[in-house]
Motif scaffolding. Structure first.
Motif, mmCIF file in Angstrom:
data_model
loop_
_atom_site.group_PDB
_atom_site.id
_atom_site.type_symbol
_atom_site.label_atom_id
_atom_site.label_comp_id
_atom_site.label_asym_id
_atom_site.label_seq_id
_atom_site.Cartn_x
_atom_site.Cartn_y
_atom_site.Cartn_z
ATOM 1 N N ASN A 151 -10.282 -4.887 0.990
ATOM 2 C CA ASN A 151 -9.358 -3.848 0.544
ATOM 3 C C ASN A 151 -7.939 -4.352 0.311
ATOM 4 O O ASN A 151 -7.048 -3.559 0.000
ATOM 5 N N THR A 175 -10.450 3.204 9.924
ATOM 6 C CA THR A 175 -9.655 4.162 10.689
ATOM 7 C C THR A 175 -10.371 5.508 10.666
ATOM 8 O O THR A 175 -10.757 5.992 9.595
ATOM 9 N N HIS A 199 -9.040 -9.382 3.209
ATOM 10 C CA HIS A 199 -9.956 -8.263 3.392
ATOM 11 C C HIS A 199 -10.383 -7.749 2.021
ATOM 12 O O HIS A 199 -9.645 -7.901 1.038
ATOM 13 N N LYS A 218 0.531 -6.813 9.281
ATOM 14 C CA LYS A 218 1.170 -5.813 8.427
ATOM 15 C C LYS A 218 2.597 -5.531 8.897
ATOM 16 O O LYS A 218 2.912 -5.674 10.084
ATOM 17 N N TRP A 266 0.774 -5.729 3.592
ATOM 18 C CA TRP A 266 -0.226 -6.590 4.217
ATOM 19 C C TRP A 266 0.225 -8.025 3.990
ATOM 20 O O TRP A 266 -0.029 -8.616 2.942
ATOM 21 N N LYS A 296 -11.429 -2.641 15.381
ATOM 22 C CA LYS A 296 -9.978 -2.766 15.193
ATOM 23 C C LYS A 296 -9.232 -2.571 16.502
ATOM 24 O O LYS A 296 -8.896 -1.461 16.902
ATOM 25 N N SER A 337 -9.633 -5.624 9.920
ATOM 26 C CA SER A 337 -10.442 -4.417 9.720
ATOM 27 C C SER A 337 -9.612 -3.364 9.007
ATOM 28 O O SER A 337 -8.385 -3.314 9.164
ATOM 29 N N ASP A 338 -10.279 -2.522 8.230
ATOM 30 C CA ASP A 338 -9.598 -1.402 7.582
ATOM 31 C C ASP A 338 -10.332 -0.094 7.885
ATOM 32 O O ASP A 338 -10.354 0.810 7.068
ATOM 33 N N GLU A 372 -17.932 -5.235 8.414
ATOM 34 C CA GLU A 372 -16.618 -4.793 8.894
ATOM 35 C C GLU A 372 -16.498 -5.045 10.394
ATOM 36 O O GLU A 372 -17.470 -4.928 11.144
ATOM 37 N N LYS A 395 0.834 -1.193 0.000
ATOM 38 C CA LYS A 395 0.000 0.000 0.000
ATOM 39 C C LYS A 395 0.874 1.250 0.000
ATOM 40 O O LYS A 395 1.732 1.419 0.877
#
Length: 322
Positions: A46, A196, A44, A90, A39, A118, A193-194, A115, A14
């Protein structure tokens, strides 16, 4: 039937406004640009990692989870909420400060469908001299005081800044306001989870030249005022072939150990095991073979593998489901 074996993955990389090129030191062929995140074990919407070794090479973690299910990942090995792999691993290269942010828990009503919340932890793989992170609110800061500081553009006045060094570990439950800052290389274990919520981003442009979106109302809603349950520790080991617990959450347990020679271990039917190689090199060996491993590698040991061993001289993290 495919016999279980430890899985090594091709990460999903990313680009981030705060990233750089330090992930190249792990031997990754990273794409052009400021790469902030690898990652390394991901399932996920994403981002997903793909298997790089053995019979399953080229398949995504999502495909393997769908095909092999609990036989490989354990009776606890899928999220009850969305059926996906429950964790996300990550590596983070922080060449600049990350946004000040906070994450929701599983029960926040504004989460996207399917979702997760986190909760996460950080292990500092490397830290420049004088490096710091933002880690929580100052004592007695309530919602009103936090909102006022944001509105008056003096948010840094209400945040705790702490020094970090290589080997430090930080447990960051959902609701903890936090930010990695320039000069750290980090291994992160988190819920899958993504989501934030950014509170503050230094008034800087994003990769597209425009300011990145802030999420003030959501941030104020999900912040844990008072004691969030966050904890930090130095992780000096007293010897080899024993585990030091770094974080114990409802979602994962992470430990640190030192391999010096051959260390006999085993997976259990209820959970996969994730190993991150923090430094050194060696092998992971099992009944059907062995695989060379080195600093920066992330391995997924199937629940069905049973006995295996780590060999060599290396520092490793072990994460599994509680």
């Amino acid at each position: 039937m495919i016999q279980p074996y430890p899985l090594k993955f091709q990460p999903d990389f990313k680009e981030r406004v705060w990233g750089g090129r330090a992930l190249e030191q792990f031997g990754f062929a990273i794409p052009d640009g400021a790469i902030g995140e690898a990652w390394t074990i991901a399932d996920h919407a994403n981002g997903r990692s793909t298997v790089a070794n053995g019979e399953l090479a080229g398949k995504g973690l999502d495909e393997i989870r769908a095909e092999l299910g609990s036989a490989w990942f354990g009776t606890k090995g899928a999220s009850a909420k969305n059926g996906r792999f429950p964790l996300l691993v990550k590596l983070l290269d922080c060449q600049d400060d990350l946004s000040v942010q906070v994450h929701p828990n599983d029960h926040y009503e504004r989460l996207a469908e399917g979702e997760l919340g986190k909760t996460e932890m950080w292990y500092i793989l490397d830290a420049a001299p004088g490096a710091t992170i933002i880690y929580g609110l100052k004592k007695d800061v309530d919602r009103d005081a936090f909102a006022k500081a944001i509105a008056e553009d003096r948010i840094m006045d209400v945040l705790e800044t702490v020094p970090v060094k290589t080997g430090d570990a930080f447990y960051i439950p959902a609701g903890t306001v936090h930010a990695l800052r320039a000069g750290v290389l980090v291994a992160e274990i988190q819920q899958n989870s993504d989501t934030t919520y950014r509170v503050y981003d230094y008034n800087r442009p994003g990769l597209d030249g425009k300011p990145r979106e802030l999420h003030i109302e959501d941030s104020l809603n999900v912040t844990a005022y008072g004691d969030s349950g966050a904890s930090r520790m130095e992780t000096t080991l007293s010897g080899s072939h024993s585990w030091l617990k770094l974080a114990a959450s409802p979602y994962f347990v992470t430990e640190k150990g030192q391999v010096d020679g051959r260390w006999e271990l085993s997976a259990t039917p209820d959970s996969f095991v994730i190993h991150i190689i923090c430094d050194g090199s060696g092998f992971i060996a099992w009944e059907g073979g062995s695989l060379e491993v080195k600093r920066g590698d992330s391995l997924l040991v199937p629940a069905a593998l049973g006995s295996y061993a780590l060999e060599g001289k290396m520092t490793v993290l072990r994460s599994q489901l509680p």
